[in-house]
Design a protein around this motif. Structure first.
Motif, PDB file in Angstrom:
ATOM      1  N   GLU A  42      -4.506 -10.449  -2.884  1.00  0.00           N
ATOM      2  CA  GLU A  42      -5.672 -10.332  -1.998  1.00  0.00           C
ATOM      3  C   GLU A  42      -6.848 -11.160  -2.529  1.00  0.00           C
TER       4      GLU A  42
ATOM      5  N   HIS B 290      -9.313   2.634   0.819  1.00  0.00           N
ATOM      6  CA  HIS B 290      -9.385   1.173   0.705  1.00  0.00           C
ATOM      7  C   HIS B 290      -8.292   0.532   1.586  1.00  0.00           C
TER       8      HIS B 290
ATOM      9  N   HIS C  69       0.850  -1.203   0.000  1.00  0.00           N
ATOM     10  CA  HIS C  69       0.000   0.000   0.000  1.00  0.00           C
ATOM     11  C   HIS C  69       0.882   1.248   0.000  1.00  0.00           C
TER      12      HIS C  69
ATOM     13  N   HIS D   4      -0.704  -6.729  -6.319  1.00  0.00           N
ATOM     14  CA  HIS D   4      -1.277  -6.610  -4.977  1.00  0.00           C
ATOM     15  C   HIS D   4      -2.713  -7.144  -4.927  1.00  0.00           C
TER      16      HIS D   4
ATOM     17  N   GLU E 286      -8.563  -1.855   5.045  1.00  0.00           N
ATOM     18  CA  GLU E 286      -7.899  -3.158   5.186  1.00  0.00           C
ATOM     19  C   GLU E 286      -6.969  -3.174   6.398  1.00  0.00           C
TER      20      GLU E 286
END
Ligand SMILES: [Fe+2]
Ligand SMILES: [Fe+2]
Length: 229
Positions: free
Chosen positions: A135, A193, A96, A131, A197
């Motif tokens: 997920e 977002h 991230h 990424h 998470e």
């Protein structure tokens, strides 16, 4: 709320089929079939190799091997870098941060820097693609198995809008007057977002995982990231 890890039986059995391309040389002799004319040049298949093809073939195979080794080495280095980060949630949080740093570089450009904008968008696309794959293939399925389907579906739905931003930016082009505004909106979505998470969903999920389950998810995230790198 436990996450089950299931082992799947391997189904990758392969049949080693070898194809032989025989040339069907026809003769004008009625009633007789000649099968001993393989040395004639007219009987050669379009795919047959010449007598001197050995060195060329060897060089081609060596090139493929070097390319494969280089790519494998690059992936191994990237995986090694990730492995030092820690658990799956720390790996994803680091990704991230990496994505948000690319956004900041994009926001620091002006409309004359079209090449730089294109390169940064490509880099961002690759980073987000890898990424989201990790997920969607590992973490969100594990969340659903742990009765966290609502959050998993919400987050996966947002990945769709992340792809939409990438599509829109590619379509509008790097010299568009609204490029920066679009990138700013895009960054906001990714930041919120990631915040959901990191601060809500992942910690709640992780606290119910056993040490073994946690290690399994870390291993799967690393493995998926390796192939996507
Ligand atoms: Fe996500
Ligand atoms: Fe994420």
């Amino acid at each position: 709320m436990a996450t089950r890890t299931q082992s799947r039986p391997s189904t990758s059995s392969r049949n080693g089929q070898s194809r032989s391309s025989s040339s069907g040389g026809k003769t004008s002799n009625s009633g007789s079939s000649s099968s001993s004319s393989s040395s004639r040049s007219s009987d050669r298949s379009a795919f047959s190799w010449g007598d001197n093809a050995g060195p060329l073939l060897g060089a081609a195979l060596a090139g493929v091997a070097i390319g494969f080794a280089a790519n494998y080495g690059r992936k191994a280095i990237m995986q090694g870098m990730e492995a030092t980060v820690g658990d799956w949630d720390a790996i994803l949080a680091a990704e991230h941060d990496l994505a948000l740093a690319i956004f900041d570089k994009m926001l620091a450009t002006d409309s004359t820097q079209t090449f730089k904008r294109k390169m940064l968008l490509m880099k961002l696309t690759h980073a987000l693609d890898k990424h989201s794959h990790q997920e969607e293939m590992v973490v969100y399925p594990a969340l659903r198995d742990a009765n966290e389907a609502v959050d998993a579906d919400h987050l996966e739905g947002e990945h769709g809008y992340i792809k939409t931003f990438i599509y829109d930016l590619n379509e509008m082009g790097p010299d568009s007057p609204s490029w920066l505004e679009k990138v700013r909106e895009f960054r906001q979505l990714v930041a919120s977002h990631a915040h959901m998470e990191e601060e809500e969903v992942f910690p709640r999920f992780k606290q119910d995982l056993s040490e073994e389950q946690n290690a399994r998810i870390t291993s799967l995230v690393n493995r998926d990231g390796f192939w996507m790198a």
